[in-house]
Design a protein around this motif. Structure first.
Motif, PDB file in Angstrom:
ATOM      1  N   ALA A 144      -1.331  10.386   1.094  1.00  0.00           N
ATOM      2  CA  ALA A 144      -2.523  11.005   0.511  1.00  0.00           C
ATOM      3  C   ALA A 144      -3.311  10.030  -0.358  1.00  0.00           C
ATOM      4  O   ALA A 144      -4.546  10.032  -0.347  1.00  0.00           O
ATOM      5  CB  ALA A 144      -2.134  12.239  -0.297  1.00  0.00           C
ATOM      6  N   THR A 145      -2.599   9.198  -1.108  1.00  0.00           N
ATOM      7  CA  THR A 145      -3.277   8.294  -2.038  1.00  0.00           C
ATOM      8  C   THR A 145      -3.344   6.858  -1.515  1.00  0.00           C
ATOM      9  O   THR A 145      -4.088   6.046  -2.063  1.00  0.00           O
ATOM     10  CB  THR A 145      -2.544   8.262  -3.390  1.00  0.00           C
ATOM     11  OG1 THR A 145      -1.215   7.750  -3.172  1.00  0.00           O
ATOM     12  CG2 THR A 145      -2.452   9.660  -3.992  1.00  0.00           C
ATOM     13  N   GLY A 146      -2.536   6.540  -0.520  1.00  0.00           N
ATOM     14  CA  GLY A 146      -2.469   5.169  -0.025  1.00  0.00           C
ATOM     15  C   GLY A 146      -1.581   4.283  -0.881  1.00  0.00           C
ATOM     16  O   GLY A 146      -1.484   3.080  -0.661  1.00  0.00           O
ATOM     17  N   SER A 147      -0.926   4.873  -1.865  1.00  0.00           N
ATOM     18  CA  SER A 147      -0.083   4.099  -2.776  1.00  0.00           C
ATOM     19  C   SER A 147       1.210   3.657  -2.081  1.00  0.00           C
ATOM     20  O   SER A 147       1.912   4.466  -1.480  1.00  0.00           O
ATOM     21  CB  SER A 147       0.247   4.969  -3.998  1.00  0.00           C
ATOM     22  OG  SER A 147       1.130   4.289  -4.845  1.00  0.00           O
ATOM     23  N   VAL A 148       1.487   2.368  -2.187  1.00  0.00           N
ATOM     24  CA  VAL A 148       2.705   1.803  -1.594  1.00  0.00           C
ATOM     25  C   VAL A 148       3.518   1.156  -2.717  1.00  0.00           C
ATOM     26  O   VAL A 148       3.077   0.186  -3.331  1.00  0.00           O
ATOM     27  CB  VAL A 148       2.369   0.752  -0.515  1.00  0.00           C
ATOM     28  CG1 VAL A 148       3.641   0.124   0.039  1.00  0.00           C
ATOM     29  CG2 VAL A 148       1.546   1.390   0.600  1.00  0.00           C
ATOM     30  N   THR A 149       4.665   1.715  -2.990  1.00  0.00           N
ATOM     31  CA  THR A 149       5.522   1.200  -4.060  1.00  0.00           C
ATOM     32  C   THR A 149       6.694   0.453  -3.433  1.00  0.00           C
ATOM     33  O   THR A 149       7.386   0.978  -2.560  1.00  0.00           O
ATOM     34  CB  THR A 149       6.046   2.356  -4.936  1.00  0.00           C
ATOM     35  OG1 THR A 149       4.928   3.055  -5.467  1.00  0.00           O
ATOM     36  CG2 THR A 149       6.905   1.826  -6.073  1.00  0.00           C
ATOM     37  N   ILE A 150       6.860  -0.783  -3.868  1.00  0.00           N
ATOM     38  CA  ILE A 150       7.852  -1.673  -3.261  1.00  0.00           C
ATOM     39  C   ILE A 150       8.862  -2.107  -4.316  1.00  0.00           C
ATOM     40  O   ILE A 150       8.490  -2.633  -5.364  1.00  0.00           O
ATOM     41  CB  ILE A 150       7.165  -2.935  -2.679  1.00  0.00           C
ATOM     42  CG1 ILE A 150       6.012  -2.542  -1.761  1.00  0.00           C
ATOM     43  CG2 ILE A 150       8.188  -3.802  -1.948  1.00  0.00           C
ATOM     44  CD1 ILE A 150       5.156  -3.720  -1.328  1.00  0.00           C
ATOM     45  N   GLU A 151      10.116  -1.886  -4.027  1.00  0.00           N
ATOM     46  CA  GLU A 151      11.184  -2.406  -4.872  1.00  0.00           C
ATOM     47  C   GLU A 151      11.781  -3.610  -4.176  1.00  0.00           C
ATOM     48  O   GLU A 151      12.116  -3.554  -2.985  1.00  0.00           O
ATOM     49  CB  GLU A 151      12.270  -1.346  -5.096  1.00  0.00           C
ATOM     50  CG  GLU A 151      11.792  -0.173  -5.942  1.00  0.00           C
ATOM     51  CD  GLU A 151      12.902   0.856  -6.152  1.00  0.00           C
ATOM     52  OE1 GLU A 151      12.599   1.920  -6.720  1.00  0.00           O
ATOM     53  OE2 GLU A 151      14.049   0.594  -5.742  1.00  0.00           O
ATOM     54  N   SER A 152      11.918  -4.699  -4.935  1.00  0.00           N
ATOM     55  CA  SER A 152      12.451  -5.922  -4.329  1.00  0.00           C
ATOM     56  C   SER A 152      13.287  -6.684  -5.350  1.00  0.00           C
ATOM     57  O   SER A 152      13.171  -6.450  -6.556  1.00  0.00           O
ATOM     58  CB  SER A 152      11.308  -6.803  -3.812  1.00  0.00           C
ATOM     59  OG  SER A 152      10.363  -7.034  -4.842  1.00  0.00           O
ATOM     60  N   THR A 153      14.113  -7.569  -4.841  1.00  0.00           N
ATOM     61  CA  THR A 153      15.014  -8.310  -5.721  1.00  0.00           C
ATOM     62  C   THR A 153      14.257  -9.267  -6.619  1.00  0.00           C
ATOM     63  O   THR A 153      14.657  -9.509  -7.753  1.00  0.00           O
ATOM     64  CB  THR A 153      16.038  -9.095  -4.879  1.00  0.00           C
ATOM     65  OG1 THR A 153      15.339  -9.880  -3.917  1.00  0.00           O
ATOM     66  CG2 THR A 153      16.977  -8.143  -4.154  1.00  0.00           C
ATOM     67  N   THR A 154      13.141  -9.813  -6.106  1.00  0.00           N
ATOM     68  CA  THR A 154      12.263 -10.659  -6.917  1.00  0.00           C
ATOM     69  C   THR A 154      10.826 -10.252  -6.619  1.00  0.00           C
ATOM     70  O   THR A 154      10.556  -9.708  -5.546  1.00  0.00           O
ATOM     71  CB  THR A 154      12.437 -12.156  -6.577  1.00  0.00           C
ATOM     72  OG1 THR A 154      12.221 -12.318  -5.164  1.00  0.00           O
ATOM     73  CG2 THR A 154      13.827 -12.637  -6.935  1.00  0.00           C
ATOM     74  N   PRO A 155       9.899 -10.480  -7.549  1.00  0.00           N
ATOM     75  CA  PRO A 155       8.507 -10.070  -7.319  1.00  0.00           C
ATOM     76  C   PRO A 155       7.934 -10.706  -6.050  1.00  0.00           C
ATOM     77  O   PRO A 155       8.194 -11.877  -5.757  1.00  0.00           O
ATOM     78  CB  PRO A 155       7.774 -10.585  -8.557  1.00  0.00           C
ATOM     79  CG  PRO A 155       8.829 -10.639  -9.618  1.00  0.00           C
ATOM     80  CD  PRO A 155      10.081 -11.064  -8.891  1.00  0.00           C
ATOM     81  N   LEU A 156       7.140  -9.924  -5.315  1.00  0.00           N
ATOM     82  CA  LEU A 156       6.521 -10.415  -4.086  1.00  0.00           C
ATOM     83  C   LEU A 156       5.165 -11.026  -4.385  1.00  0.00           C
ATOM     84  O   LEU A 156       4.439 -10.564  -5.272  1.00  0.00           O
ATOM     85  CB  LEU A 156       6.335  -9.261  -3.100  1.00  0.00           C
ATOM     86  CG  LEU A 156       7.603  -8.518  -2.687  1.00  0.00           C
ATOM     87  CD1 LEU A 156       7.230  -7.254  -1.922  1.00  0.00           C
ATOM     88  CD2 LEU A 156       8.501  -9.413  -1.848  1.00  0.00           C
ATOM     89  N   GLU A 157       4.807 -12.050  -3.626  1.00  0.00           N
ATOM     90  CA  GLU A 157       3.458 -12.602  -3.699  1.00  0.00           C
ATOM     91  C   GLU A 157       2.484 -11.602  -3.079  1.00  0.00           C
ATOM     92  O   GLU A 157       2.776 -11.037  -2.014  1.00  0.00           O
ATOM     93  CB  GLU A 157       3.381 -13.914  -2.903  1.00  0.00           C
ATOM     94  CG  GLU A 157       4.275 -15.020  -3.411  1.00  0.00           C
ATOM     95  CD  GLU A 157       3.743 -15.655  -4.684  1.00  0.00           C
ATOM     96  OE1 GLU A 157       2.540 -15.472  -4.976  1.00  0.00           O
ATOM     97  OE2 GLU A 157       4.527 -16.325  -5.389  1.00  0.00           O
ATOM     98  N   ASP A 158       1.334 -11.425  -3.734  1.00  0.00           N
ATOM     99  CA  ASP A 158       0.322 -10.519  -3.185  1.00  0.00           C
ATOM    100  C   ASP A 158      -0.041 -10.889  -1.745  1.00  0.00           C
ATOM    101  O   ASP A 158      -0.233 -10.010  -0.898  1.00  0.00           O
ATOM    102  CB  ASP A 158      -0.962 -10.562  -4.036  1.00  0.00           C
ATOM    103  CG  ASP A 158      -0.806  -9.793  -5.351  1.00  0.00           C
ATOM    104  OD1 ASP A 158       0.309  -9.291  -5.630  1.00  0.00           O
ATOM    105  OD2 ASP A 158      -1.805  -9.701  -6.083  1.00  0.00           O
ATOM    106  N   ASP A 159      -0.144 -12.184  -1.492  1.00  0.00           N
ATOM    107  CA  ASP A 159      -0.545 -12.621  -0.151  1.00  0.00           C
ATOM    108  C   ASP A 159       0.469 -12.221   0.921  1.00  0.00           C
ATOM    109  O   ASP A 159       0.104 -11.950   2.066  1.00  0.00           O
ATOM    110  CB  ASP A 159      -0.740 -14.141  -0.116  1.00  0.00           C
ATOM    111  CG  ASP A 159      -2.059 -14.552  -0.753  1.00  0.00           C
ATOM    112  OD1 ASP A 159      -2.872 -13.655  -1.074  1.00  0.00           O
ATOM    113  OD2 ASP A 159      -2.269 -15.759  -0.923  1.00  0.00           O
ATOM    114  N   ALA A 160       1.749 -12.201   0.542  1.00  0.00           N
ATOM    115  CA  ALA A 160       2.786 -11.820   1.501  1.00  0.00           C
ATOM    116  C   ALA A 160       2.675 -10.327   1.824  1.00  0.00           C
ATOM    117  O   ALA A 160       2.807  -9.907   2.982  1.00  0.00           O
ATOM    118  CB  ALA A 160       4.165 -12.143   0.932  1.00  0.00           C
TER     119      ALA A 160
END
Lengths: 67, 67
Positions: free
Chosen positions: B38-54
């Motif tokens: 509905a909102t387009g929100s994508v929440t990502i949990e990861s072991t280390t922060p992801l690069e925006d470009d990735a």
């Protein structure tokens, strides 16, 4: 060869089109399925005319509805 | 553990959600992906922060865009 056209509601994207195409293509005798996402029109070519109920079941299996 | 939230545009159905989830999940270190259609929100949990470009590349690979 028989050509029938149905209207399917609820399709919003190319994945939806692919799902409907896949399920309808599995019906016996179906040779070609053409889906127009914008209008919901589904045109089916088959060796013999399809029962409406069979088409309805395939569309519902894909997760959509006949109009 | 890192949690980041992005907004993705163009998703219209559950298939779209599945495509985005699949592509983002393939990024290194991603543990969980939650998409709100509905909102387009994508929440990502990861072991280390992801690069925006990735993340952008993964979303675009799925066929959508970051807002």
């Amino acid at each position: 060869m028989s050509t029938q056209t149905f209207t399917v509601t609820g399709m919003t994207c190319g994945h939806c089109v692919a799902s409907v195409t896949e399920e309808v293509s599995e019906l016996e005798g179906v040779q070609n399925v053409d889906v127009d996402l914008a209008t919901g029109s589904v045109t089916i070519e088959s060796t013999t005319p399809l029962e409406d109920d069979a088409v309805r079941a395939a569309v519902e299996e894909a997760g959509y509805q006949l109009a």
